[in-house]
Design an enzyme around this catalytic site. Structure first.
Site, PDB file in Angstrom:
ATOM      1  N   ASN A  78     -27.534  39.485   6.016  1.00 30.03           N
ATOM      2  CA  ASN A  78     -26.506  40.259   6.706  1.00 30.03           C
ATOM      3  C   ASN A  78     -25.790  41.096   5.653  1.00 30.03           C
ATOM      4  O   ASN A  78     -24.980  40.580   4.885  1.00 30.03           O
ATOM      5  CB  ASN A  78     -25.525  39.293   7.390  1.00 30.03           C
ATOM      6  CG  ASN A  78     -24.337  40.000   8.006  1.00 30.03           C
ATOM      7  OD1 ASN A  78     -24.343  41.230   8.142  1.00 30.03           O
ATOM      8  ND2 ASN A  78     -23.317  39.235   8.370  1.00 30.03           N
ATOM      9  N   LYS A 105     -23.679  43.412   6.031  1.00 32.93           N
ATOM     10  CA  LYS A 105     -22.298  43.768   6.415  1.00 32.93           C
ATOM     11  C   LYS A 105     -22.033  45.256   6.109  1.00 32.93           C
ATOM     12  O   LYS A 105     -22.930  46.069   6.195  1.00 32.93           O
ATOM     13  CB  LYS A 105     -21.297  42.854   5.721  1.00 32.93           C
ATOM     14  CG  LYS A 105     -21.648  41.368   5.866  1.00 32.93           C
ATOM     15  CD  LYS A 105     -20.525  40.474   5.453  1.00 32.93           C
ATOM     16  CE  LYS A 105     -20.990  39.033   5.455  1.00 32.93           C
ATOM     17  NZ  LYS A 105     -19.910  38.082   5.282  1.00 32.93           N
ATOM     18  N   GLY A 123     -18.504  33.435   2.463  1.00 30.46           N
ATOM     19  CA  GLY A 123     -17.980  34.216   1.345  1.00 30.46           C
ATOM     20  C   GLY A 123     -17.007  33.465   0.445  1.00 30.46           C
ATOM     21  O   GLY A 123     -16.316  34.077  -0.366  1.00 30.46           O
ATOM     22  N   SER A 146     -22.153  30.889   2.312  1.00 29.02           N
ATOM     23  CA  SER A 146     -22.318  30.649   0.877  1.00 29.02           C
ATOM     24  C   SER A 146     -23.645  30.003   0.521  1.00 29.02           C
ATOM     25  O   SER A 146     -23.717  29.171  -0.387  1.00 29.02           O
ATOM     26  CB  SER A 146     -21.145  29.821   0.334  1.00 29.02           C
ATOM     27  OG  SER A 146     -19.931  30.532   0.498  1.00 29.02           O
ATOM     28  N   GLU A 189     -22.462  28.988  11.291  1.00 26.33           N
ATOM     29  CA  GLU A 189     -21.740  29.491  10.128  1.00 26.33           C
ATOM     30  C   GLU A 189     -20.303  28.982  10.157  1.00 26.33           C
ATOM     31  O   GLU A 189     -19.447  29.596  10.831  1.00 26.33           O
ATOM     32  CB  GLU A 189     -21.718  31.027  10.135  1.00 26.33           C
ATOM     33  CG  GLU A 189     -23.086  31.654  10.116  1.00 26.33           C
ATOM     34  CD  GLU A 189     -23.053  33.041   9.508  1.00 26.33           C
ATOM     35  OE1 GLU A 189     -23.713  33.228   8.491  1.00 26.33           O
ATOM     36  OE2 GLU A 189     -22.335  33.908  10.019  1.00 26.33           O
TER      37      GLU A 189
HETATM   38  C1  PEP Z   1     -22.300  35.730   6.521  1.00 26.63           C
HETATM   39  O1  PEP Z   1     -21.418  36.566   6.510  1.00 26.63           O
HETATM   40  O2  PEP Z   1     -23.042  35.646   7.511  1.00 26.63           O
HETATM   41  C2  PEP Z   1     -22.450  34.871   5.357  1.00 26.63           C
HETATM   42  C3  PEP Z   1     -23.079  33.747   5.501  1.00 26.63           C
HETATM   43  O3  PEP Z   1     -21.878  35.323   4.196  1.00 26.63           O
HETATM   44  P1  PEP Z   1     -21.992  34.606   2.735  1.00 26.63           P
HETATM   45  O4  PEP Z   1     -23.442  34.225   2.542  1.00 26.63           O
HETATM   46  O5  PEP Z   1     -21.539  35.650   1.789  1.00 26.63           O
HETATM   47  O6  PEP Z   1     -21.128  33.395   2.782  1.00 26.63           O
END
Ligand code: PEP
Length: 253
Positions: A11, A13, A175, A215, A169
């Site tokens: 993703n 973003k 993040g 993460s 998630e």
């Molecule tokens: C996400 O935004 O879907 C995500 C898992 O971000 P990160 O891997 O940066 O935690």
């Protein structure tokens, strides 16, 4: 047990101008081509501005392309929004719906997410439906309750193992560099599959990929991806670095 091919999804973003995005996509496509028959599926979800060219860049490599969101409606007066049909037309096979940043930044409810997922299915896209508890909800012992509510409220009618992916998630893990422990992740994933079975039937639920997101990095991917009910990852930050995203994919069992 139903064999579920792991899905490693990135993703991006709101990151990536043209040069960086196409370089990243090109590098992943090159590695996938060199690998031949990969034991995992790889999906990248770039910002809307890059979808078309990323799809062209990865064509024939096995790397799939998805949108980061779609509107529930087919067309009309929705300035700035993108329909599921537009995503499919631009080369997408998947779309993320209900990401916690959409739920928070845009006030999306389970009903909104469900309508978006239904639009995705109606246009031949796989819906990657995101769910997950906040830190306050986890601290209050409501993790399972929240995820059950989100499964019940966000998964559309007609969902099957072929057109639905769930991304668990935990909001507090996105993040932040923090993750639940492996047994905690497995507990929630198994619970989600049970809730899905109640909604779409045990046979379909057994085949739905449930991704972990929050993460996931090269250093923790092997442990998380080895869990019985973890069928891949939805990766934010680490999906922007080809070596890291590739290393995560290589960690699939
Ligand atoms: C996400 O935004 O879907 C995500 C898992 O971000 P990160 O891997 O940066 O935690």
């Amino acid at each position: 047990m139903t064999a579920r091919r792991p899905l490693i999804a990135g993703n991006w973003k709101m990151n990536g101008l043209r040069a960086d995005g196409l370089a990243l996509a090109g590098e992943l496509a090159k590695r996938m081509k060199a690998k031949g028959k990969a034991p995992f599926e790889m999906l990248v979800c770039p910002p809307a501005t890059l979808i078309r060219e990323v799809a062209q860049t990865v064509a024939g490599s096995g790397v799939l392309v998805g949108g980061e969101d779609c509107h529930a409606k087919a067309s009309g007066a929705h300035t700035g929004d993108i329909s599921a049909a537009m995503l499919a037309d631009a080369g997408c096979t998947h779309v993320i719906v209900g990401h916690s940043e959409r739920r928070t930044d845009h006030g999306e409810s389970d009903a909104t997410v469900k309508a978006k997922a239904a639009a995705a299915l109606g246009n031949g896209l796989v819906a990657v439906v995101c769910i997950g508890e906040t830190e306050a909800e986890r601290d209050a012992g409501k993790t399972l309750e929240v995820n059950a509510r989100q499964v019940a409220g966000s998964v559309p009618d007609g969902a099957t193992a072929a057109n639905l992916v769930i991304a668990y998630e935990p909001v507090w893990a996105i993040g932040t560099g923090r993750t639940p422990t492996a047994p905690e992740v497995q507990e929630v994933h198994a619970f989600i599959r049970k809730e899905l079975a109640a909604k779409i039937g045990a046979a379909e639920a057994a085949g739905v990929r449930i991704l972990y997101g929050g993460s996931m990095k090269p250093g923790n991917a092997k442990e998380l991806l080895a869990l019985a009910d973890v069928d891949g990852g939805l990766i934010g930050g680490a999906s922007l670095v080809a070596d890291d995203f590739w290393a995560i994919a290589q960690s699939c069992p």
